[in-house]
Design a protein around this motif. Structure first.
Motif, PDB file in Angstrom:
ATOM      1  N   ASP A  81     145.998 109.916 138.835  1.00 53.77           N
ATOM      2  CA  ASP A  81     146.372 108.876 139.143  1.00 53.77           C
ATOM      3  C   ASP A  81     145.205 108.408 139.061  1.00 53.77           C
ATOM      4  N   HIS A  82     144.148 107.864 138.854  1.00 60.77           N
ATOM      5  CA  HIS A  82     142.480 107.282 138.333  1.00 60.77           C
ATOM      6  C   HIS A  82     142.150 107.810 138.691  1.00 60.77           C
ATOM      7  N   CYS A  83     142.146 108.779 138.048  1.00 63.39           N
ATOM      8  CA  CYS A  83     140.981 109.795 138.078  1.00 63.39           C
ATOM      9  C   CYS A  83     140.564 109.358 136.051  1.00 63.39           C
ATOM     10  N   ASP A  84     139.587 109.243 135.879  1.00 63.17           N
ATOM     11  CA  ASP A  84     138.661 109.868 134.648  1.00 63.17           C
ATOM     12  C   ASP A  84     138.547 111.022 134.095  1.00 63.17           C
ATOM     13  N   VAL A  85     137.892 112.254 134.595  1.00 64.80           N
ATOM     14  CA  VAL A  85     137.824 113.235 134.165  1.00 64.80           C
ATOM     15  C   VAL A  85     138.599 114.118 135.223  1.00 64.80           C
ATOM     16  N   CYS A  86     138.730 115.192 135.005  1.00 67.76           N
ATOM     17  CA  CYS A  86     139.448 116.279 136.320  1.00 67.76           C
ATOM     18  C   CYS A  86     139.319 117.636 135.222  1.00 67.76           C
ATOM     19  N   PRO A  97     137.434 103.482 137.076  1.00 62.37           N
ATOM     20  CA  PRO A  97     136.618 101.965 138.552  1.00 62.37           C
ATOM     21  C   PRO A  97     137.617 101.630 139.508  1.00 62.37           C
ATOM     22  N   GLU A  98     136.899 100.821 139.973  1.00 57.06           N
ATOM     23  CA  GLU A  98     137.270 100.634 141.262  1.00 57.06           C
ATOM     24  C   GLU A  98     138.489 101.404 142.362  1.00 57.06           C
ATOM     25  N   TYR A  99     137.545 103.020 141.678  1.00 52.67           N
ATOM     26  CA  TYR A  99     138.101 104.217 143.089  1.00 52.67           C
ATOM     27  C   TYR A  99     136.587 105.085 143.206  1.00 52.67           C
ATOM     28  N   PHE A 100     136.777 105.810 143.972  1.00 55.85           N
ATOM     29  CA  PHE A 100     136.168 106.389 144.216  1.00 55.85           C
ATOM     30  C   PHE A 100     136.973 107.818 145.145  1.00 55.85           C
ATOM     31  N   LEU A 101     135.878 109.102 145.074  1.00 56.90           N
ATOM     32  CA  LEU A 101     136.428 110.565 144.936  1.00 56.90           C
ATOM     33  C   LEU A 101     136.201 111.265 146.454  1.00 56.90           C
ATOM     34  N   LEU A 102     136.696 111.401 146.676  1.00 52.22           N
ATOM     35  CA  LEU A 102     136.875 112.240 148.294  1.00 52.22           C
ATOM     36  C   LEU A 102     136.740 113.687 148.103  1.00 52.22           C
ATOM     37  N   CYS A 107     140.908 110.576 144.006  1.00 46.65           N
ATOM     38  CA  CYS A 107     140.418 109.064 144.523  1.00 46.65           C
ATOM     39  C   CYS A 107     141.437 108.096 145.080  1.00 46.65           C
ATOM     40  N   SER A 108     140.621 107.819 145.765  1.00 45.77           N
ATOM     41  CA  SER A 108     141.026 106.194 146.796  1.00 45.77           C
ATOM     42  C   SER A 108     139.723 104.941 146.405  1.00 45.77           C
ATOM     43  N   PRO A 109     141.002 103.919 146.489  1.00 41.96           N
ATOM     44  CA  PRO A 109     140.731 102.915 145.958  1.00 41.96           C
ATOM     45  C   PRO A 109     139.552 102.230 146.910  1.00 41.96           C
ATOM     46  N   CYS A 110     138.471 101.521 146.532  1.00 35.12           N
ATOM     47  CA  CYS A 110     137.436 100.888 146.100  1.00 35.12           C
ATOM     48  C   CYS A 110     138.025  99.397 147.645  1.00 35.12           C
ATOM     49  N   ALA A 111     136.641  98.518 147.337  1.00 36.93           N
ATOM     50  CA  ALA A 111     137.700  97.519 149.376  1.00 36.93           C
ATOM     51  C   ALA A 111     137.637  96.450 147.338  1.00 36.93           C
ATOM     52  N   ASP A 112     137.952  95.159 147.953  1.00 33.78           N
ATOM     53  CA  ASP A 112     138.385  94.230 146.754  1.00 33.78           C
ATOM     54  C   ASP A 112     137.345  94.474 146.004  1.00 33.78           C
ATOM     55  N   VAL A 113     136.120  94.041 146.640  1.00 35.79           N
ATOM     56  CA  VAL A 113     135.249  92.679 145.913  1.00 35.79           C
ATOM     57  C   VAL A 113     134.378  94.176 145.127  1.00 35.79           C
ATOM     58  N   GLU A 116     132.684  99.793 141.512  1.00 35.87           N
ATOM     59  CA  GLU A 116     132.461 101.044 141.866  1.00 35.87           C
ATOM     60  C   GLU A 116     131.863 101.008 142.851  1.00 35.87           C
ATOM     61  N   CYS A 117     131.629 102.243 143.433  1.00 38.92           N
ATOM     62  CA  CYS A 117     132.375 102.700 145.317  1.00 38.92           C
ATOM     63  C   CYS A 117     131.762 104.069 145.485  1.00 38.92           C
ATOM     64  N   THR A 118     131.013 104.107 147.124  1.00 40.59           N
ATOM     65  CA  THR A 118     131.301 105.287 147.483  1.00 40.59           C
ATOM     66  C   THR A 118     132.041 105.686 148.474  1.00 40.59           C
ATOM     67  N   GLY A 119     132.345 104.546 148.719  1.00 40.30           N
ATOM     68  CA  GLY A 119     133.695 104.292 149.962  1.00 40.30           C
ATOM     69  C   GLY A 119     134.388 103.083 149.942  1.00 40.30           C
ATOM     70  N   PRO A 120     135.384 103.516 151.247  1.00 38.01           N
ATOM     71  CA  PRO A 120     136.388 102.266 151.222  1.00 38.01           C
ATOM     72  C   PRO A 120     135.203 100.440 151.866  1.00 38.01           C
TER      73      PRO A 120
END
Length: 188
Positions: A81-86, A97-102, A107-113, A116-120
């Motif tokens: 889930d939430h992975c475009d390329v694996c 989009p709206e998730y970042f790679l651990l 994949c883990s969710p970005c902050a609501d705003v 694209e992000c690098t962390g939570p």
């Protein structure tokens, strides 16, 4: 007669080729198929949904759709889930989009705003959701002016697209006449 691609000459005009055909000689005879289709006799048949391209209906794809990977049998399997390329079911290489790679490949969710992000946190945004802009000074997403649907700064003259009830006047979003949800000036 000369017809556009995906059409064939028919008398004094051109008719559309059947679904999946790039070129054809009649409504029942495809010469070549679109990506995502394969040739069966004279017709083009849709590949399995997991395949971007294929040669037949065996689910042995030539290439996989976004969000799928090749397993050991050259079959396309769905990414997590939430992975475009694996590269496997448990290792994600690029998150949706709206998730970042651990570090563990999930994949883990970005902050609501964040789009694209690098962390939570909101401080980890590299691209903001509509209605927010990335402040280079504060390194976080801040709300656009209420006259903006999308923006690149805090004021009504930083709008990329005006919000409903506002119109663009020399790169500034100004309010429509009372009661109007769309307009091209303050009077119409």
């Amino acid at each position: 007669d000369s017809c556009l691609s995906n059409y064939y000459p028919n008398g004094n005009g051109c008719n559309k080729c059947p679904d999946g055909c790039v070129s054809c000689t009649s409504e029942t005879s495809c010469s070549s198929c679109l990506e995502g289709f394969y040739k069966t006799g004279d017709i083009c048949t849709k590949c399995d949904d997991s395949c971007k391209s294929c040669n037949d209906d065996t689910n042995a794809c030539i290439s996989c759709q976004t969000g799928y990977y090749f397993d050991d049998f050259r079959r396309c399997q769905k990414c997590s889930d939430h992975c475009d390329v694996c590269s496997s079911s448990s290792i994600c290489d690029d998150c949706s989009p709206e998730y970042f790679l651990l570090e563990d490949g999930s994949c883990s969710p970005c902050a609501d705003v964040c789009h694209e992000c690098t962390g939570p946190t909101a401080n980890d945004c590299i691209e903001c959701d509509d209605g927010f802009y990335l402040s280079s000074q504060l390194k976080k997403c801040l709300k656009c002016d209420s006259s903006c649907e999308t923006c690149n700064g805090p004021n009504n003259n930083n709008c990329v697209k005006c919000a409903s009830g506002f119109y663009n006047s020399s790169s500034t979003c100004l309010p429509c006449e009372t009661g109007c949800s769309t307009c091209s000036s303050d009077t119409y």
